[in-house]
Design a protein around this motif. Structure first.
Motif, PDB file in Angstrom:
ATOM      1  N   VAL A 177       0.838  -1.205   0.000  1.00  0.00           N
ATOM      2  CA  VAL A 177       0.000   0.000   0.000  1.00  0.00           C
ATOM      3  C   VAL A 177       0.872   1.254   0.000  1.00  0.00           C
ATOM      4  CG1 VAL A 177      -1.900   1.219   1.143  1.00  0.00           C
ATOM      5  CG2 VAL A 177      -1.841  -1.259   1.205  1.00  0.00           C
TER       6      VAL A 177
ATOM      7  N   CYS B 255       1.665   2.255  -3.366  1.00  0.00           N
ATOM      8  CA  CYS B 255       0.529   2.229  -4.298  1.00  0.00           C
ATOM      9  C   CYS B 255       0.352   3.542  -5.063  1.00  0.00           C
ATOM     10  CB  CYS B 255      -0.756   1.914  -3.526  1.00  0.00           C
ATOM     11  SG  CYS B 255      -2.208   1.881  -4.603  1.00  0.00           S
ATOM     12  N   LYS B 256       0.117   3.388  -6.361  1.00  0.00           N
ATOM     13  CA  LYS B 256      -0.195   4.545  -7.219  1.00  0.00           C
ATOM     14  C   LYS B 256      -1.426   4.236  -8.064  1.00  0.00           C
ATOM     15  CE  LYS B 256       4.601   6.079  -7.503  1.00  0.00           C
ATOM     16  NZ  LYS B 256       5.757   6.388  -8.366  1.00  0.00           N
ATOM     17  N   LYS B 257      -2.311   3.418  -7.512  1.00  0.00           N
ATOM     18  CA  LYS B 257      -3.474   2.974  -8.299  1.00  0.00           C
ATOM     19  C   LYS B 257      -4.487   4.073  -8.581  1.00  0.00           C
ATOM     20  CE  LYS B 257      -4.786  -0.967  -6.251  1.00  0.00           C
ATOM     21  NZ  LYS B 257      -5.604  -2.182  -6.113  1.00  0.00           N
ATOM     22  N   CYS B 258      -4.500   5.099  -7.753  1.00  0.00           N
ATOM     23  CA  CYS B 258      -5.368   6.233  -8.078  1.00  0.00           C
ATOM     24  C   CYS B 258      -4.586   7.525  -7.897  1.00  0.00           C
ATOM     25  CB  CYS B 258      -6.664   6.205  -7.266  1.00  0.00           C
ATOM     26  SG  CYS B 258      -6.516   6.903  -5.605  1.00  0.00           S
TER      27      CYS B 258
ATOM     28  N   LEU C 294      -4.761   9.873  -5.919  1.00  0.00           N
ATOM     29  CA  LEU C 294      -4.533  10.388  -4.569  1.00  0.00           C
ATOM     30  C   LEU C 294      -3.094  10.190  -4.082  1.00  0.00           C
ATOM     31  CD1 LEU C 294      -7.867   9.443  -2.733  1.00  0.00           C
ATOM     32  CD2 LEU C 294      -7.207  11.624  -3.743  1.00  0.00           C
ATOM     33  N   PHE C 295      -2.354   9.328  -4.731  1.00  0.00           N
ATOM     34  CA  PHE C 295      -0.962   9.108  -4.303  1.00  0.00           C
ATOM     35  C   PHE C 295      -0.126  10.384  -4.474  1.00  0.00           C
ATOM     36  CE2 PHE C 295       0.114   8.615  -8.770  1.00  0.00           C
ATOM     37  CZ  PHE C 295       1.450   9.017  -8.838  1.00  0.00           C
TER      38      PHE C 295
ATOM     39  N   ARG D 284      -0.426  12.826  -1.287  1.00  0.00           N
ATOM     40  CA  ARG D 284      -0.312  12.328   0.088  1.00  0.00           C
ATOM     41  C   ARG D 284       1.076  12.633   0.662  1.00  0.00           C
ATOM     42  NH1 ARG D 284      -0.125   6.277  -2.126  1.00  0.00           N
ATOM     43  NH2 ARG D 284       2.108   6.115  -2.518  1.00  0.00           N
TER      44      ARG D 284
ATOM     45  N   ILE E  30     -10.331   4.461   2.270  1.00  0.00           N
ATOM     46  CA  ILE E  30      -9.313   5.059   1.408  1.00  0.00           C
ATOM     47  C   ILE E  30      -8.049   5.290   2.234  1.00  0.00           C
ATOM     48  CG2 ILE E  30      -8.806   7.280   0.261  1.00  0.00           C
ATOM     49  CD1 ILE E  30     -10.641   5.797  -1.458  1.00  0.00           C
ATOM     50  N   LYS E  31      -6.920   4.961   1.681  1.00  0.00           N
ATOM     51  CA  LYS E  31      -5.676   5.027   2.466  1.00  0.00           C
ATOM     52  C   LYS E  31      -4.885   6.324   2.278  1.00  0.00           C
ATOM     53  CE  LYS E  31      -6.523   0.654   3.521  1.00  0.00           C
ATOM     54  NZ  LYS E  31      -7.557   0.451   4.550  1.00  0.00           N
ATOM     55  N   CYS E  32      -5.257   7.140   1.305  1.00  0.00           N
ATOM     56  CA  CYS E  32      -4.554   8.405   1.086  1.00  0.00           C
ATOM     57  C   CYS E  32      -5.543   9.561   1.211  1.00  0.00           C
ATOM     58  CB  CYS E  32      -3.906   8.447  -0.299  1.00  0.00           C
ATOM     59  SG  CYS E  32      -2.809   7.057  -0.626  1.00  0.00           S
TER      60      CYS E  32
ATOM     61  N   SER F 288     -10.502   1.584  -6.516  1.00  0.00           N
ATOM     62  CA  SER F 288      -9.055   1.313  -6.609  1.00  0.00           C
ATOM     63  C   SER F 288      -8.495   0.814  -5.289  1.00  0.00           C
ATOM     64  CB  SER F 288      -8.290   2.581  -6.997  1.00  0.00           C
ATOM     65  OG  SER F 288      -8.802   3.131  -8.166  1.00  0.00           O
ATOM     66  N   CYS F 289      -9.083   1.292  -4.191  1.00  0.00           N
ATOM     67  CA  CYS F 289      -8.480   1.066  -2.867  1.00  0.00           C
ATOM     68  C   CYS F 289      -9.111  -0.072  -2.069  1.00  0.00           C
ATOM     69  CB  CYS F 289      -8.567   2.362  -2.061  1.00  0.00           C
ATOM     70  SG  CYS F 289      -7.202   2.622  -0.921  1.00  0.00           S
TER      71      CYS F 289
ATOM     72  N   TYR G 117      -7.528  -3.382  -0.565  1.00  0.00           N
ATOM     73  CA  TYR G 117      -6.627  -3.345   0.595  1.00  0.00           C
ATOM     74  C   TYR G 117      -7.425  -3.541   1.887  1.00  0.00           C
ATOM     75  CZ  TYR G 117      -3.345  -1.342  -2.782  1.00  0.00           C
ATOM     76  OH  TYR G 117      -2.548  -1.124  -3.872  1.00  0.00           O
TER      77      TYR G 117
END
Ligand code: URA
Ligand code: SF4
Length: 210
Positions: A38, A41-44, A46-47, A50, A111-113, A128-129, A132
């Motif tokens: 995670v 992660c650059k799947k969306c 939001l990376f 952050r 959401i992690k970011c 996307s998230c 996880y």
């Protein structure tokens, strides 16, 4: 043959479950593995903005999993979920209603970011998230999930209904009981009445623990 579900015999679901998930050493190792994934992660989109990924924290043997929306600015800086004003209230409710501390439950977000300006996460970002969180649920294997607010509730149930209506009903996610309640920020905005309803919902969750 009468199949007695209340007997001490493990039921069929238990037998098909991956028991390696119950081994704390394995759970810890797999969660760390997931954390590393995670953090990269650059799947969306939001990376990009952050400062930190906010993975979630708590007891890996937690019976109750709290799921919030997304990190805010304090969380983004401190790399920990629910550490701002909402977090202080969540901590207090966990103490007062459950007679527990935050380190004996698990706290994560959909959401992690952090979304810019703390806007509500987009469907695309949630999609996307979400895996996880799914993996965290699988590993921690709580007996009850408490969805804090509409974003978490809708991400986990595909329901159109908001938590105000939904909180009188019982839901499940991946075979785990799910209690919808308000987000602590709603209680901060709307006062004691919402705090009291959240306390009721936390107690409902505690009663589902087995
Ligand atoms: N609000 C959330 O939904 N999650 C956090 O971690 C903090 C505030
Ligand atoms: Fe990856 Fe989730 Fe962060 Fe998007 S919000 S970059 S999917 S960890």
């Amino acid at each position: 043959m009468v199949f007695n579900m209340t007997s001490a015999e493990p039921n069929i679901q238990m037998n098909t479950k991956d028991r390696s998930n119950q081994d704390p050493i394995n759970v810890d190792r797999e969660l760390n593995r997931l954390l590393i994934k995670v953090e990269a992660c650059k799947k969306c989109e939001l990376f990009k903005q952050r400062q930190n990924v906010v993975f979630g924290e708590g007891s890996i043997q937690a019976k109750i999993l709290f799921v919030g929306e997304a990190p805010g600015s304090n969380e983004d800086v401190q790399k920990r979920p629910f550490v701002g004003r909402s977090g202080k209230l969540l901590d207090r409710l966990i103490n007062e209603s459950l007679n527990m501390t935050r380190d004996s439950v698990y706290i994560a977000n959909v959401i992690k970011c952090r979304p810019p300006e703390n806007r509500t996460p987009l469907r695309l970002e949630i999609n996307s998230c979400i895996d996880y969180l799914n993996r965290q649920i699988e590993l921690i294997s709580p007996s009850v999930i408490v969805a804090l607010g509409n974003t978490a509730f809708k991400a986990l149930t595909n329901t159109k209904e908001g938590v105000t209506q939904a909180r009188t009903k019982l839901y499940s996610y991946r075979n785990i009981d799910l209690i919808p309640t308000f987000h602590p920020s709603a209680a901060l905005r709307n006062g004691q009445r919402v705090v009291e309803m959240m306390k009721e919902d936390f107690l409902k969750a505690a009663n589902l623990v087995r």
